[in-house]
Design an enzyme around this catalytic site. Structure first.
Site, short mmCIF file in Angstrom:
data_model
loop_
_atom_site.label_atom_id
_atom_site.label_comp_id
_atom_site.label_asym_id
_atom_site.label_seq_id
_atom_site.Cartn_x
_atom_site.Cartn_y
_atom_site.Cartn_z
N LYS A 1 1.04 -1.20 -0.24
CA LYS A 1 0.16 -0.02 0.10
C LYS A 1 0.71 1.22 -0.07
CE LYS A 1 -3.88 1.75 2.79
NZ LYS A 1 -4.75 1.68 3.89
N SER B 1 -9.90 1.73 3.00
CA SER B 1 -8.91 2.26 2.35
C SER B 1 -7.85 1.79 1.44
CB SER B 1 -8.40 3.41 2.97
OG SER B 1 -7.40 3.01 4.02
N SER C 1 -9.95 -0.68 7.31
CA SER C 1 -9.39 -0.59 5.95
C SER C 1 -8.80 -1.79 5.11
CB SER C 1 -8.26 0.63 5.73
OG SER C 1 -9.03 1.88 5.87
N1 GLN Z 1 -13.30 4.01 6.86
C1 GLN Z 1 -12.75 4.30 7.55
C2 GLN Z 1 -12.20 5.63 7.66
O1 GLN Z 1 -12.28 6.30 6.76
C3 GLN Z 1 -11.32 3.42 7.96
C4 GLN Z 1 -10.25 3.86 7.48
C5 GLN Z 1 -9.07 2.92 7.74
O2 GLN Z 1 -9.11 1.75 8.16
N2 GLN Z 1 -7.68 3.59 7.11
O3 GLN Z 1 -11.51 6.44 8.64
#
Ligand code: GLN
Length: 470
Positions: free
Chosen positions: A70, A145, A169
Site C-alpha cells: 500500500k 482504504s 481498511s
Molecule cells: N473507513 C474508515 C475511515 O475512513 C477506516 C479507514 C482505515 O481503516 N484506514 O476512517
C-alpha cells in the site's frame, strides 16, 4: 497468470517450474493488462523487482514471492504518496519495518497500491490519482482504504498485498473484493514506516487469497521492533499456521445481538446465517451475546481518528517535504496554500473536525468523552470474551456500493464502518473471510474477532469456516 496462493507459487518456485524473474514477468503482464481498467497500482518498478528476483533466496520462507505494498507504507527509493497530491513528489529514503521483514524473508516488495488519500475513506474514491474499480464488477467500488491492495489480489495482479487498517481498511476492501484480510492485535506488527493517520488505531496487515497465506505473512511480519514504541515486547515466537486444519468442535462463538441490525442488506444477513449454520455443523457453539456500546463506536472513532489525524498531518506544512505552493507571499501564505492545494477534501474535513474536537472549549465535550466511550467498548469485549472465544459478525452492512454514488453523505459513509471500527478501538485482532456468493454476485465477507494476541486460534477458526463455506 494462473491465480495462485503464496503456498502454490512457493511450490512452483522451489520445484524449479518457474523462476522468480519469470513470476515477476507474469505478474507485470497481468498488471499491464488489468491495471488500466482497475487502477489498483499507482506505480510498479519492474526493473527493481527483476533485480531482486535475480538475488532471491528460494530457501527463505517467502523466497521469490512478489508482494504488493500500500502506498502509505515506506519503500526505499520508491514513491510513498499516500495517494495524495501532498506527497506527490515524495520518494521514501527508507523501508518500513514490515517491508524490511518481507525482504529478510526473501519476498520481493513489488508495486505501490492505490488507496484513499492518507487512508481516509471506505471506497477507494478519495485517491488523488483516480479511483480503483472492483474487479468483481467494475461499476462498483472495491472498498477502502486499502482499495488497490484488495483489487490487485482479486484481479490476479498480486499474489498477496500489505494494507493498513485504522477502522476497517484491510477487512472491508477484502470483504468487497472476495479475499481474506486480517488486522492483527495492535502492536503485533511494527508501524515504523507506516505514514500515520491515527496512531493509536493504525495497524499493518496482509490481504491474501486464503487464510493459510495470511498465517504465512503474519509469521514474517509480526515481532517486536525497537523503532516503534507501541510495538508489543516480550511475546514468544509463534507459528500462526499451527492451528490450521484442526477441529473447532467445542469452540464458543458469540453473535452480538447488536450486529443483527435491520440496516444490514438481506444478502449480508443471509451470509451471516450461512456462517452460523456452517460453524454449528463444524461443532462450534453459537451464543447470542451483547456489546452494549456498539451504537456509539462510529461517533467515538471519528472523533479520535480525526483528532489524531489533525495532529499527525500537521507535519505536511510545505516546508519539510512534499508539496509546496508556488510563489508564496510569506510564511502563513505558504502554509495555507500548500495545505489547501495539497490535501483533498476528505482529508481537510477530518483535519478541521479533529482540530475542533481538540480545541480548548470542546475538548471535554468531544475528545475526552470519546476516550471514555473507547474504554467502555474495550470493556464490553472483555466481558464478552469471558463468555465466548470468538465473536462473529458482518464486515459491512452491504456489499460494495456503486461507484460515484453522490447520494451518500459523509455521515452515511462513516456509518458503514460500524462493524469494523470496534476491533480498532479495542486493539483486537479481526479477520474478514469471503462467504462465496455464486457467479455474477458481488462478494460478501464474514468477520471473526478474537481476544488480544489470539491470532493463531482466530486463524484456526477462520480457516475451518473458509474450507466449509467453499
Ligand atoms: N473507513 C474508515 C475511515 O475512513 C477506516 C479507514 C482505515 O481503516 N484506514 O476512517
Amino acid at each position: 497468470m494462473i491465480p495462485g496462493t503464496i503456498s502454490y507459487w512457493r511450490k512452483q518456485l522451489t520445484a524449479g517450474s518457474i523462476s522468480p524473474a519469470e513470476l515477476v514477468e507474469e505478474i507485470s503482464r497481468n498488471i499491464e493488462t488489468r491495471n488500466p481498467e482497475v487502477n489498483a497500482y499507482l506505480s510498479w518498478d519492474k526493473e527493481a523487482a527483476l533485480a531482486a528476483a535475480a538475488q532471491a533466496d528460494l530457501s527463505a520462507p517467502l523466497g521469490g514471492i512478489p508482494i504488493a505494498v500500500k502506498d502509505n507504507i515506506c519503500m526505499q527509493g520508491e514513491p510513498t504518496r499516500c495517494a495524495s497530491r501532498m506527497l506527490g513528489n515524495f520518494i521514501s529514503p527508507y523501508d518500513a519495518t514490515a517491508v524490511t521483514r518481507l525482504k529478510q524473508a526473501g519476498a520481493i516488495p513489488f508495486g505501490r497500491t492505490n488507496m484513499d488519500e492518507f487512508a481516509m475513506g471506505s471506497a477507494g474514491e478519495n485517491s488523488a490519482f483516480g479511483l480503483t474499480r472492483n474487479p468483481a464488477n467494475p461499476d462498483h467500488v472495491p472498498g477502502g482504504s486499502s482499495s488497490g491492495s484488495a483489487a490487485a489480489v482479486a484481479a490476479d495482479m498480486a499474489i498477496a498485498a500489505l494494507g493498513s487498517d485504522t477502522g476497517g481498511s484491510i477487512r472491508q476492501p477484502a470483504s468487497h473484493c472476495g479475499i481474506v484480510g486480517i488486522k492483527p492485535t495492535y502492536g503485533r506488527i511494527s508501524r515504523y514506516g507506516l505514514v500515520a493517520f491515527a496512531s493509536s488505531l493504525d495497524q499493518i496487515g496482509p490481504l491474501t487469497r486464503n487464510v493459510e497465506d495470511a498465517a504465512t505473512l503474519l509469521n514474517v511480519l509480526c515481532g517486536h521492533d525497537a523503532k516503534d514504541s507501541t510495538s508489543a515486547p516480550g511475546l514468544p515466537a509463534e507459528d500462526f499456521a499451527a492451528g490450521l486444519g484442526q477441529s473447532i468442535a467445542g469452540c464458543k462463538i458469540g453473535l452480538p445481538k447488536e450486529y443483527l441490525s435491520s440496516g444490514n442488506a438481506p444478502e449480508v444477513t443471509a451470509a451471516l446465517e450461512r456462517a452460523v449454520s456452517t460453524l454449528t455443523d463444524l461443532g462450534a457453539e453459537i451464543r447470542e451475546i451483547s456489546l452494549p456500546h456498539a451504537e456509539a463506536v462510529v461517533a467515538a472513532y471519528y472523533i479520535i481518528a480525526c483528532a489524531e489525524a489533525s495532529s499527525n498531518l500537521s507535519r505536511f506544512d510545505g516546508i519539510r517535504y512534499g508539496f509546496r505552493a508556488e510563489s508564496p507571499n510569506g510564511l502563513e501564505d505558504l502554509y495555507n496554500r500548500s495545505r489547501a492545494q495539497g490535501f483533498g477534501s476528505e482529508v481537510k474535513r477530518r483535519i478541521i473536525l479533529g482540530t475542533y474536537v481538540l480545541s480548548s472549549g470542546f475538548y471535554d465535550a468531544y475528545y475526552a468523552k470519546a476516550q471514555k466511550v473507547r474504554s467502555l467498548v474495550a470493556s464490553d469485549f472483555t466481558s464478552a470474551f469471558g463468555e465466548v472465544d470468538f465473536i462473529l459478525g458482518p464486515v459491512a452492512p452491504t456489499a460494495a456500493p456503486k461507484l460515484n454514488d453522490k447520494s451518500l453523505t459523509p455521515l452515511q459513509i462513516y456509518l458503514s464502518d460500524i462493524y469494523t471500527i470496534p476491533a480498532n478501538l479495542a486493539g483486537l485482532p479481526a479477520i474478514s473471510i469471503p462467504c462465496p456468493q455464486g457467479e455474477g454476485k458481488l462478494p460478501i465477507g464474514i468477520q471473526l474477532q478474537a481476544p488480544h494476541y489470539a491470532e493463531t486460534a482466530l486463524l484456526r477458526v477462520a480457516s475451518a469456516l473458509e474450507s466449509a463455506l467453499q
